[in-house]
Design a protein around this motif. Structure first.
Motif, PDB file in Angstrom:
ATOM      1  N   ILE A 122       0.869  -1.184   0.000  1.00 46.75           N
ATOM      2  CA  ILE A 122       0.000   0.000   0.000  1.00 46.75           C
ATOM      3  C   ILE A 122       0.898   1.224   0.000  1.00 46.75           C
ATOM      4  O   ILE A 122       1.836   1.315   0.791  1.00 46.75           O
ATOM      5  CB  ILE A 122      -0.897   0.030   1.240  1.00 46.75           C
ATOM      6  CG1 ILE A 122      -1.624  -1.319   1.393  1.00 46.75           C
ATOM      7  CG2 ILE A 122      -1.901   1.162   1.129  1.00 46.75           C
ATOM      8  CD1 ILE A 122      -2.465  -1.403   2.623  1.00 46.75           C
ATOM      9  N   ALA A 123       0.609   2.125  -0.898  1.00 44.74           N
ATOM     10  CA  ALA A 123       1.369   3.369  -0.968  1.00 44.74           C
ATOM     11  C   ALA A 123       0.398   4.527  -0.801  1.00 44.74           C
ATOM     12  O   ALA A 123      -0.676   4.543  -1.393  1.00 44.74           O
ATOM     13  CB  ALA A 123       2.091   3.464  -2.307  1.00 44.74           C
ATOM     14  N   ALA A 124       0.774   5.474   0.032  1.00 47.02           N
ATOM     15  CA  ALA A 124      -0.098   6.639   0.241  1.00 47.02           C
ATOM     16  C   ALA A 124       0.151   7.641  -0.873  1.00 47.02           C
ATOM     17  O   ALA A 124       1.291   7.986  -1.173  1.00 47.02           O
ATOM     18  CB  ALA A 124       0.202   7.257   1.596  1.00 47.02           C
ATOM     19  N   ASP A 125      -0.921   8.085  -1.483  1.00 43.43           N
ATOM     20  CA  ASP A 125      -0.816   9.061  -2.566  1.00 43.43           C
ATOM     21  C   ASP A 125      -1.832  10.156  -2.258  1.00 43.43           C
ATOM     22  O   ASP A 125      -2.982  10.117  -2.713  1.00 43.43           O
ATOM     23  CB  ASP A 125      -1.115   8.358  -3.884  1.00 43.43           C
ATOM     24  CG  ASP A 125      -1.117   9.321  -5.049  1.00 43.43           C
ATOM     25  OD1 ASP A 125      -1.706   8.959  -6.093  1.00 43.43           O
ATOM     26  OD2 ASP A 125      -0.545  10.431  -4.921  1.00 43.43           O
ATOM     27  N   GLY A 126      -1.443  11.109  -1.437  1.00 44.19           N
ATOM     28  CA  GLY A 126      -2.396  12.127  -0.999  1.00 44.19           C
ATOM     29  C   GLY A 126      -3.404  11.508  -0.059  1.00 44.19           C
ATOM     30  O   GLY A 126      -3.070  10.842   0.924  1.00 44.19           O
ATOM     31  N   ASN A 127      -4.691  11.587  -0.399  1.00 43.92           N
ATOM     32  CA  ASN A 127      -5.740  10.997   0.434  1.00 43.92           C
ATOM     33  C   ASN A 127      -5.968   9.532   0.094  1.00 43.92           C
ATOM     34  O   ASN A 127      -6.747   8.864   0.755  1.00 43.92           O
ATOM     35  CB  ASN A 127      -7.079  11.737   0.216  1.00 43.92           C
ATOM     36  CG  ASN A 127      -7.110  13.022   0.985  1.00 43.92           C
ATOM     37  OD1 ASN A 127      -6.116  13.382   1.602  1.00 43.92           O
ATOM     38  ND2 ASN A 127      -8.237  13.701   0.969  1.00 43.92           N
ATOM     39  N   ARG A 128      -5.363   9.113  -0.968  1.00 39.62           N
ATOM     40  CA  ARG A 128      -5.658   7.760  -1.425  1.00 39.62           C
ATOM     41  C   ARG A 128      -4.561   6.791  -0.993  1.00 39.62           C
ATOM     42  O   ARG A 128      -3.398   7.152  -0.950  1.00 39.62           O
ATOM     43  CB  ARG A 128      -5.749   7.729  -2.957  1.00 39.62           C
ATOM     44  CG  ARG A 128      -6.801   8.686  -3.478  1.00 39.62           C
ATOM     45  CD  ARG A 128      -6.723   8.743  -4.976  1.00 39.62           C
ATOM     46  NE  ARG A 128      -7.502   7.659  -5.543  1.00 39.62           N
ATOM     47  CZ  ARG A 128      -7.499   7.342  -6.813  1.00 39.62           C
ATOM     48  NH1 ARG A 128      -6.733   7.996  -7.656  1.00 39.62           N
ATOM     49  NH2 ARG A 128      -8.248   6.375  -7.261  1.00 39.62           N
ATOM     50  N   ALA A 129      -5.035   5.643  -0.669  1.00 33.81           N
ATOM     51  CA  ALA A 129      -4.077   4.564  -0.395  1.00 33.81           C
ATOM     52  C   ALA A 129      -4.137   3.619  -1.584  1.00 33.81           C
ATOM     53  O   ALA A 129      -5.155   2.972  -1.824  1.00 33.81           O
ATOM     54  CB  ALA A 129      -4.474   3.837   0.881  1.00 33.81           C
ATOM     55  N   ARG A 130      -3.057   3.601  -2.361  1.00 33.77           N
ATOM     56  CA  ARG A 130      -3.024   2.772  -3.567  1.00 33.77           C
ATOM     57  C   ARG A 130      -2.489   1.399  -3.246  1.00 33.77           C
ATOM     58  O   ARG A 130      -1.563   1.243  -2.465  1.00 33.77           O
ATOM     59  CB  ARG A 130      -2.111   3.430  -4.608  1.00 33.77           C
ATOM     60  CG  ARG A 130      -2.703   4.676  -5.177  1.00 33.77           C
ATOM     61  CD  ARG A 130      -1.746   5.275  -6.211  1.00 33.77           C
ATOM     62  NE  ARG A 130      -2.469   6.193  -7.056  1.00 33.77           N
ATOM     63  CZ  ARG A 130      -3.234   5.793  -8.079  1.00 33.77           C
ATOM     64  NH1 ARG A 130      -3.296   4.536  -8.402  1.00 33.77           N
ATOM     65  NH2 ARG A 130      -3.898   6.679  -8.796  1.00 33.77           N
ATOM     66  N   VAL A 131      -3.057   0.433  -3.899  1.00 34.63           N
ATOM     67  CA  VAL A 131      -2.689  -0.966  -3.612  1.00 34.63           C
ATOM     68  C   VAL A 131      -1.937  -1.557  -4.798  1.00 34.63           C
ATOM     69  O   VAL A 131      -2.361  -1.447  -5.934  1.00 34.63           O
ATOM     70  CB  VAL A 131      -3.954  -1.816  -3.362  1.00 34.63           C
ATOM     71  CG1 VAL A 131      -3.584  -3.294  -3.260  1.00 34.63           C
ATOM     72  CG2 VAL A 131      -4.656  -1.346  -2.114  1.00 34.63           C
ATOM     73  N   ASP A 132      -0.769  -2.150  -4.516  1.00 34.29           N
ATOM     74  CA  ASP A 132      -0.058  -2.937  -5.527  1.00 34.29           C
ATOM     75  C   ASP A 132      -0.362  -4.397  -5.224  1.00 34.29           C
ATOM     76  O   ASP A 132       0.234  -4.992  -4.317  1.00 34.29           O
ATOM     77  CB  ASP A 132       1.446  -2.665  -5.436  1.00 34.29           C
ATOM     78  CG  ASP A 132       2.225  -3.474  -6.450  1.00 34.29           C
ATOM     79  OD1 ASP A 132       3.465  -3.334  -6.485  1.00 34.29           O
ATOM     80  OD2 ASP A 132       1.614  -4.253  -7.212  1.00 34.29           O
ATOM     81  N   LEU A 133      -1.290  -4.939  -5.977  1.00 35.56           N
ATOM     82  CA  LEU A 133      -1.748  -6.297  -5.656  1.00 35.56           C
ATOM     83  C   LEU A 133      -0.640  -7.335  -5.774  1.00 35.56           C
ATOM     84  O   LEU A 133      -0.680  -8.378  -5.137  1.00 35.56           O
ATOM     85  CB  LEU A 133      -2.916  -6.671  -6.576  1.00 35.56           C
ATOM     86  CG  LEU A 133      -3.698  -7.914  -6.164  1.00 35.56           C
ATOM     87  CD1 LEU A 133      -4.245  -7.766  -4.766  1.00 35.56           C
ATOM     88  CD2 LEU A 133      -4.811  -8.191  -7.131  1.00 35.56           C
ATOM     89  N   ARG A 134       0.371  -7.028  -6.582  1.00 29.74           N
ATOM     90  CA  ARG A 134       1.425  -8.019  -6.758  1.00 29.74           C
ATOM     91  C   ARG A 134       2.220  -8.246  -5.486  1.00 29.74           C
ATOM     92  O   ARG A 134       2.882  -9.259  -5.337  1.00 29.74           O
ATOM     93  CB  ARG A 134       2.358  -7.597  -7.880  1.00 29.74           C
ATOM     94  CG  ARG A 134       1.672  -7.598  -9.232  1.00 29.74           C
ATOM     95  CD  ARG A 134       2.407  -6.734 -10.216  1.00 29.74           C
ATOM     96  NE  ARG A 134       3.593  -7.428 -10.682  1.00 29.74           N
ATOM     97  CZ  ARG A 134       4.800  -6.934 -10.663  1.00 29.74           C
ATOM     98  NH1 ARG A 134       5.021  -5.743 -10.173  1.00 29.74           N
ATOM     99  NH2 ARG A 134       5.830  -7.625 -11.115  1.00 29.74           N
ATOM    100  N   ARG A 135       2.188  -7.268  -4.605  1.00 26.88           N
ATOM    101  CA  ARG A 135       2.940  -7.451  -3.366  1.00 26.88           C
ATOM    102  C   ARG A 135       2.060  -7.989  -2.240  1.00 26.88           C
ATOM    103  O   ARG A 135       2.576  -8.370  -1.193  1.00 26.88           O
ATOM    104  CB  ARG A 135       3.503  -6.121  -2.896  1.00 26.88           C
ATOM    105  CG  ARG A 135       4.589  -5.590  -3.758  1.00 26.88           C
ATOM    106  CD  ARG A 135       4.976  -4.226  -3.213  1.00 26.88           C
ATOM    107  NE  ARG A 135       5.951  -3.602  -4.052  1.00 26.88           N
ATOM    108  CZ  ARG A 135       7.263  -3.776  -3.923  1.00 26.88           C
ATOM    109  NH1 ARG A 135       7.729  -4.516  -2.966  1.00 26.88           N
ATOM    110  NH2 ARG A 135       8.090  -3.177  -4.751  1.00 26.88           N
ATOM    111  N   CYS A 136       0.772  -8.011  -2.443  1.00 27.36           N
ATOM    112  CA  CYS A 136      -0.130  -8.323  -1.332  1.00 27.36           C
ATOM    113  C   CYS A 136       0.054  -9.771  -0.894  1.00 27.36           C
ATOM    114  O   CYS A 136       0.065 -10.677  -1.727  1.00 27.36           O
ATOM    115  CB  CYS A 136      -1.574  -8.104  -1.760  1.00 27.36           C
ATOM    116  SG  CYS A 136      -2.751  -8.572  -0.494  1.00 27.36           S
ATOM    117  N   ILE A 137       0.190  -9.980   0.426  1.00 25.56           N
ATOM    118  CA  ILE A 137       0.366 -11.344   0.922  1.00 25.56           C
ATOM    119  C   ILE A 137      -0.873 -11.816   1.682  1.00 25.56           C
ATOM    120  O   ILE A 137      -0.835 -12.804   2.398  1.00 25.56           O
ATOM    121  CB  ILE A 137       1.610 -11.478   1.818  1.00 25.56           C
ATOM    122  CG1 ILE A 137       1.540 -10.511   2.988  1.00 25.56           C
ATOM    123  CG2 ILE A 137       2.867 -11.267   1.020  1.00 25.56           C
ATOM    124  CD1 ILE A 137       2.635 -10.775   4.012  1.00 25.56           C
TER     125      ILE A 137
END
Lengths: 716, 249, 545
Positions: free
Chosen positions: B56-71
């Motif tokens: 999860i990366a914070a981008d302003g108010n949004r928390a963006r998800v990189d599904l490839r890293r999700c465990i």
């Protein structure tokens, strides 16, 4: 006036004599090529003599010389002898050429060539004399010479012999067999005017049933020694293994056949039996021999021993065919008898050809790699590609795979056994059924055996530590082996030309023509000349049985036996047409495949083995593993003794080695050889008790013996 | 023995209608976190810091998800103060690069798959195995598992490629004839997952082989693997947005 | 059929005081006894290393303790070895041995306790510790064909520690490597199986089946293709990351392993887990066991190619996976355990759903079991195949369902209950035949008992918190244990002063059972090998870590 046959025979004997003289006189410095050339010409002359006799259909007779009291020694080349002579010549040619490969390597300096040359040509001459003898003394003298010469050749490399006992056993058994044969001939000659074969044949009609049985048993087992029948064949595997590879092809391909010749000559030609009992005896013995032979062949790992056992198996098949012939003839079924005898003779010829091929192949393998153990070989197709092809032909032939020759003869043998339906006696029918089943099992085991042989030696990866010896690595096939392979092939796809030739010998013995029974005249019959029923002919012409009429000579290309109205065809096959169809099919497939995969590329990669770093030789199947199921199923016959089964551990529950070793005693050894040997030993020990050295006792023995003799003379 | 036949018939057909119709039964997928709008950037940053896999990366108010890293540790699903939205879907296949080429047309309805367990924890392999059970039954789609790579078109790699399996995995790949595709199944196969790049783990199949397709998840449910296989066979297009890490966000 | 027994009859309780007295009496000056900490009841410090095999033999054979494992640590320049034994009903016993690293050789106990064999080999491979008298060190975890001798990646003495996250050091594949073959028979050969076999649907293990054609004479397993050095990765990491590793190194038993780790941390910090969390943990653990056993039964049916039964068992397993996902959010129960309790709570409706699924699964399993009992072609492949006698089971310390099928009935839930199992009543199945069919029966019975326990747990639930605050102390050490579906799982954790993991040791039942697996395979036809493998239901990845 000398006919072609006579001329050929005369020239043959002259050349043999020259060969003997050359080898002996020139102290071994005579070039190999000359001797081999003489031998090759001799074998060609043998074939020529036989071929001319068969072609003209007239027997050749001659008188050698007269002996006091025994009559004259006569020669006669009749049709039966001609077949055997042709087979012998066919095999002697490659056997002579084969000698050349080994002689330089093995013999130079140690074993003088002159002795080998003398023995070789003398053996050739004695074999021809056996086959052309027309009276008992000549026959027996030549037989004895042949036995002794065989022994001398088997034990030729006396210094190298690892098992010289094998040769002695062979000699002892040969002599025992010879004695039995002598007794048989004596019984047969009791009422005859002289000792010539025609006289014996005429006197046979007056012999009692018991005498006929006696002659049969003595002759059958006596000649069976050379042929390799159970129970007198325990010398064969040992001897074949110990024989030097240059002589084994002759031993397996030619001298084996002499046993059959003797059986056929004495028991089928001269003194035919009245009932079916003798024939059944032969049939049963043959079946048992075949089964025992192939069982031991399948589980053996030494190629030479395996081939020896396989020879025993083939002997069994041939003798089973002979037995069937005797039964059918005695019960008056001429057609069935003709088929059975044709099958037996055909198998005899086939066996000579492919067994010689296989033995020569094994000899080559041994020369190239130094080992004969199938567990150690592997991957030879890569090192010896030409040999692998011809050896494959040999393996296919002996496994009775069409279109090679083994298929035709085994198929005919099994078909002839199936003809037992015409027999009246229930015992006969049951025995035929059992023996037929046993032969079918044998055929299946033979396929297993030779799949193992070929796959374990030639395919796969190299399992042993041997290195290829330089001079063998050539891609050009050898002439001798190729010649035999081609012979296997031709004998397989042209059965309808071989059968009329064999018929020359079959017809006099049986009274019915095998050609008429087996090869219907699809080429020559038309609706006009009515050689075959029109409906029958029409059916077969619809499926193309007359194809090739304009190209091929002869009667036809289909082997067929006709039956009654309801069952017009009992069996039929055509390896010729089958081969043509197969060739066309393969060619078409090849065309289609190459066209459709033109755009694809072939990538070669290493063998997939589950991802392990490297497939090691110890991870591939061994010959023992392949044949283990057979060993387990037939355990009651093998009865192996477990010699060693230890589990060595270093510490508790850490095993470092599991050592297992088994030894087997051959069934025939267990049941016959050892008991007989023990009995003889016991008797000898008994007699040894008489040799204690006391002179007085010896004098007493002599006086006692004299008294007994006088009493006997007085009483009789 | 006839019992088994009747027993099977009586139990009826359990197979999913996917890919003809989406599968909506409960429990077929754990779902995935999707990009979420928070009220403030601090909350987004807190949500991002919760993730142990840096997915999860914070981008302003949004928390963006990189599904490839999700465990799939579920820490952003419940239990923590700042959770993300989760969506119950399963079509997660993605490609490491923009260029993705499916197999030729003849493989569409006949695909042979070989799976190599290269240090897998057991979950991804178990999910792949479930593809043979009556619920998913890939045989009806013309896909088969083979035992030898010589007959395989697709190589599924599960696990972070442990060092001892590096050799066998390479051998398997080399033993496959062309054309072939490599699919990395699971977070471990994509980037090493929780094991990462160590002296005993290569940190994903991409370090060892050229990977054509990736299926994120830890483990990806069978339907996600099935989706990936359909993409490999060319029966479904692979839709890549500008950033390959987000799908239908 | 099944003989289930009550715990009283099965476990002969070992009185700890009497045992301590016996040890003191027998070994006198060589030992020094004290109370253990971190979950260990009795700690025997061995002053004389020579007495180690004798002492181990006394505890295992004479006193009847079961062997837990070996933990090797490197602390302050010395080797600290800890041999764990379980005195049933009383607690853990550890034998502590400290050896100076310069004299780095320890007497081997594997001739007394065969199960110690692999523990010692692992210690040698990863630490370089030499065990005197062990005949077969080397080529274990670090395969000889790619790793050079003396790598010892877990060491940190006098050498910069091999950081788990550094790139690997140079390795040279050895092209001349040959496996060690044992059978010397003229026609013997070794059939290789794996590591990529069964289409990869089986886990990566490699076997060399030495045979002369029919029977397997010797089966040599080579495992650790899935070795990821989890214990080494955990070093220097915070507890939350180590929890992730505990959960994910063997995912089909992830709940049991994460639970064992959490119990260890809780024991170290002295945290008291809420009652509701305890019951929920039991419920979830048994749910995992039920699902795992359904999967094992599927595997057995597949190996014998009984297709319909395999499909039906697969349906049961998939339904349980879906039920787990609906209940907890993850099909394999990831992300639930945490030191101090559970990470989330569940609603009452979800319990009702779950119990319905469990009941359906149980009834289907009963039907399946009954029909399999009447399928003679199936039983023919399982009965009297893959025999493990009770003596062998004792010798090789088999655990879990495999041990129970051979009469060796050890279950941590009853022998030394953890996490709230004290109040539950359930039976542990026990068979003595030790063949494949006995193992199958044990799996079925355990599945029914798990369903039974799930119901009990659901009934006992009271509303309350599910997590307590658990602060990992600095410098603590503790042992956590659970009965995972395959057998006993031990997690031993030592934290350093900063609260990071200093040493993490995982001992699993698969590690133990794989060691003894070969006795079931030897002297059977090699066509039976896949079936015997399926009846054992072992996990290579749980063993390899």
């Amino acid at each position: 006036m000398l006919t072609w046959t006579g001329a050929a025979l005369l020239l043959f004997f002259i050349l043999c004599a020259c060969g003997v003289v050359l080898s002996a006189a020139t102290r071994g410095r005579c070039p190999m090529r000359v001797l081999v050339g003489f031998s090759v010409i001799c074998s060609i002359l043998m074939m020529l003599a036989a071929a001319t006799a068969l072609a003209t259909g007239r027997s050749f007779e001659a008188t050698l010389w007269n002996l006091e009291g025994l009559g004259s020694l006569k020669l006669r080349l009749d049709m039966l002898s001609a077949i055997f002579l042709f087979a012998a010549g066919l095999v002697y040619l490659p056997a002579s050429l084969f000698v050349r490969n080994f002689v330089e390597a093995r013999f130079r300096g140690r074993y003088p060539m002159r002795r080998y040359g003398v023995l070789h040509f003398a053996l050739m001459a004695s074999i021809v004399l056996i086959l052309t003898a027309n009276d008992a003394p000549l026959f027996l003298i030549s037989w004895e010479c042949m036995s002794i010469l065989c022994y001398l050749l088997v034990n030729y490399e006396w210094g190298r012999q690892t098992d010289s006992r094998a040769g002695y056993i062979m000699l002892a058994m040969s002599e025992a067999g010879f004695l039995a044969v002598v007794v048989a001939f004596s019984i047969a000659g009791r009422g005859a005017s002289d000792w010539s074969f025609p006289a014996l044949g005429m006197a046979a009609a007056h012999l009692s049933n018991r005498a006929v049985w006696g002659i049969f048993l003595l002759g059958f087992l006596g000649f069976g020694v050379k042929a390799g029948l159970v129970p007198v064949n325990f010398w064969l595997p040992r001897c074949y293994t110990a024989t030097p590879p240059i002589f084994v092809p002759v031993l397996a391909g030619i001298t084996l056949n002499l046993g059959f010749y003797g059986i056929l000559r004495l028991n089928a030609d001269l003194v035919p039996s009245h009932g079916i009992g003798t024939g059944l005896f032969a049939l049963v013995t043959g079946s048992i021999t075949a089964l025992v032979g192939i069982l031991y062949a399948t589980t053996d790992n030494d190629m030479k021993t395996m081939l020896a056992h396989s020879s025993i198996e083939n002997t069994g098949i041939i003798v089973a065919g002979v037995g069937a012939f005797l039964v059918f003839r005695a019960s008056g079924h001429g057609v069935a008898a003709a088929i059975a005898l044709t099958a037996a003779l055909y198998h005899m010829v086939n066996h000579s050809v492919y067994k010689t091929l296989l033995f020569e192949g094994v000899g080559d393998i041994e020369a190239a790699t130094g080992t004969r153990e199938m567990d150690r070989l592997g991957g030879l197709a890569h090192f010896l590609p030409a040999l692998s092809v011809v050896f494959l032909v040999g393996c296919l032939s002996i496994s009775a795979i069409p279109p090679f020759n083994g298929f035709v003869s085994e198929w005919l043998t099994l078909q002839s056994l199936l003809r037992s339906a015409v027999l009246l006696s229930p015992a006969g029918k049951i025995l035929f059924a059992l023996c037929g089943a046993s032969l079918a099992l044998t055929a299946a085991l033979a396929v297993t055996c030779f799949v193992k042989v070929y796959a374990m030696s030639f395919l796969g990866i190299k399992r042993g530590e041997w290195k290829l010896r330089g001079h063998q690595k050539s891609t050009r096939p050898q002439f001798a082996l190729t010649y035999l392979a081609i012979a296997c092939f031709l004998l397989g796809i042209l059965p309808t030309y071989v059968i009329p030739v064999l018929n020359r010998a079959v017809e006099p013995l049986v009274g019915t023509s095998a050609t008429v029974s087996l090869v219907p005249p699809f080429f020559t019959a038309t609706s006009e000349n009515q050689q075959l029923p029109p409906a029958f002919l029409g059916d077969f012409h619809n499926i193309g049985a007359q194809t090739g009429r304009e190209i091929f000579p002869g009667r036809g290309l289909v082997v067929l036996v006709r039956g009654s109205e309801q069952n017009p065809v009992i069996f039929a096959m055509s390896t010729s047409y089958g081969f043509i169809a197969l060739a066309i099919l393969l060619f078409v497939t090849w065309i289609v495949v190459t066209r459709s995969t033109r755009k694809r590329s072939v990538v070669r990669n290493e063998l997939w083995a589950g991802g392990i770093p490297r497939l090691l030789p110890e991870m591939t199947y061994t010959a023992t593993g392949f044949s283990n199921p057979v060993r387990v199923v037939f355990q009651a016959i093998f009865r192996p003794d477990i010699v060693e089964d230890t589990r060595k551990t270093v510490a508790v529950h850490f095993r470092t080695a599991i050592l297992r070793r088994r030894e087997e005693t051959h069934l025939v050894d267990r049941l016959f050889f050892h008991p007989v040997g023990d009995a003889i030993g016991w008797f000898a020990r008994l007699l040894a008790g008489m040799h204690h050295g006391r002179l007085n006792a010896y004098v007493a023995y002599t006086i006692g013996f004299l008294l007994v003799m006088l009493l006997l003379f007085r009483l009789s | 023995m006839s019992f088994w036949f009747w027993h099977g018939i009586r139990k009826g057909v359990q197979t999913t209608r996917y890919p003809r119709a989406p599968e909506s039964a409960g429990g077929v997928t754990p779902g995935r976190p999707v990009t979420t709008e928070f009220h403030s950037a601090e909350e987004a940053a807190l949500a991002a810091s919760n993730c142990p896999a840096n997915a999860i990366a914070a981008d302003g108010n949004r928390a963006r998800v990189d599904l490839r890293r999700c465990i799939h540790c579920q820490r952003c699903h419940f239990g923590e103060p700042h959770v993300l939205e989760w969506r119950s879907d399963y079509e997660w296949a993605t490609a490491p690069t923009e260029k993705y080429e499916a197999l030729p047309r003849s493989y569409r309805r006949s695909l042979h798959i070989i799976v190599v367990d290269a240090g897998d924890c057991g979950a991804c392999l178990h999910e792949v195995k479930q593809l043979n059970n009556p619920f998913y039954n890939i045989h009806r789609l013309g896909m088969f598992f083979t035992a030898t790579p010589r007959a395989a078109d697709v190589l599924l790699v599960v696990g972070p490629v442990s060092e001892n399996m590096r050799g066998p995995l390479l051998k398997t790949y080399e033993a496959m004839p062309d054309p072939k595709r490599v699919v990395a199944v699971g977070a471990c196969a994509i980037n090493g997952g929780v094991f990462g790049h160590t002296f005993m783990s290569a940190g994903g199949a991409a370090s060892v082989l050229p990977v054509n397709l990736e299926i994120p998840g830890d483990p990806p449910p069978p339907l996600a693997v099935l989706d990936g296989l359909l993409v490999v066979a060319g029966r479904k297009p692979l839709i890549l947005n500008e950033s390959p890490v987000e799908r239908n966000a | 059929m099944t003989a289930t027994s009550s715990p009283v009859a099965l476990f002969r309780r070992v009185e700890l005081d009497r045992l301590a007295a016996a040890v003191q009496e027998r070994f006198g000056a060589s030992v020094s006894l004290s109370r253990g900490d971190g979950g260990v009841a009795l700690s025997i410090t061995l002053l004389e290393p020579r007495a180690l095999p004798e002492l181990c033999k006394f505890l295992f054979w004479d006193a009847g303790c079961s062997f837990g494992g070996l933990i090797v640590e490197e602390r302050q320049g010395k080797w600290c070895l800890s041999y764990l034994f379980l005195a049933a009903g009383s607690g853990w016993i550890e034998i502590l041995l400290q050896v100076l690293s310069s004299a780095s050789s320890v007497p081997s106990t594997s001739s007394e306790i065969h199960a110690a064999d692999w523990h010692e080999r692992e210690a040698e491979d990863l630490f370089g510790l030499q065990f005197e008298g062990h005949p077969r060190l080397g080529d274990f975890i670090l395969h000889d064909q790619i790793w050079p001798e003396g790598a010892a990646p877990h060491r940190r003495l006098q050498r910069k520690s091999m950081d788990a996250h550094q790139a690997h050091f140079r390795r040279r594949p050895n092209p001349d490597w040959r496996p060690l073959l044992v059978v010397r028979d003229p026609g013997a050969f070794a059939m290789p199986v794996g590591p990529v076999y069964e289409g990869g649907l089986g886990q990566s293990v490699h076997f060399l089946l030495e045979t002369v054609g029919e029977d397997v004479v010797r089966a040599v397993p080579r495992l650790f293709y899935n070795f990821r050095a989890v214990e080494k990765i955990a070093e220097g990491e915070p507890v939350s990351r180590a929890l992730l590793l505990a959960e994910r190194f063997a995912a089909t038993s992830s709940f049991a392993h994460s639970l064992a780790f959490s119990l260890a941390i809780e024991r170290m910090s002295g945290a008291e887990v809420p009652v509701r969390a305890k019951h929920l943990r039991i419920l979830l653990g048994e749910l995992e066991r039920l699902r795992h056993h359904a999967g094992a039964i599927t595997g057995i049916c597949e190996s014998t190619a009984l297709a319909v039964a395999a499909s039906q068992a697969a349906i049961i397993e998939e339904r349980l996976l879906r039920a787990s996902c609906q209940f907890t959010g993850h099909r394999y129960l990831f992300g639930l355990n945490t030191p101090g309790g559970l990470r989330r709570d569940f609603t009452n409706e979800s319990f009702a759903e779950l119990l319905k699924s469990v009941d359906l699964a149980t009834s289907e399993l009963r039907v399946l079991e009954e029909r399999l009992h009447f399928t003679s072609s199936f039983l023919d492949r399982l009965e009297d195949v893959g025999l493990v006698s009770p003596d062998q089971a004792r010798d090789l310390n088999f655990m879990g369902p495999v041990g129970r099928a051979s009469g060796r009935c050890h279950d941590l839930r009853l022998e030394y209950p953890y996490g709230g199992y004290e109040g539950y009543t359930f039976e542990v199945p026990r068979e003595v035949e030790g063949d494949g069919y006995a193992r199958l029966r044990v799996l079925f019975q355990e599945a029914y008992q798990s369903a039974n326990v799930i119901h009990q747990a659901a009934e006992r639930l009271q509303p309350g918190p599910v997590t307590a605050h658990c602060e990992a102390p600095s410098g603590g050490v503790a042992l956590g244990w659970t009965e995972a579906p395959i057998g006993a799982a031990l997690h031993w954790v030592r934290l350093d002063n900063a609260g990071l993991v200093e040493r993490y040791r995982i001992i699993t039942a698969s590690f133990n059972n794989w060691h003894g697996f070969r006795v079931a395979v030897e002297d059977f036809a090699f066509q039976d090998f896949p079936i015997i493998l399926a009846t054992f239901g072992l996990s290579a990845t749980e063993c390899d870590r």
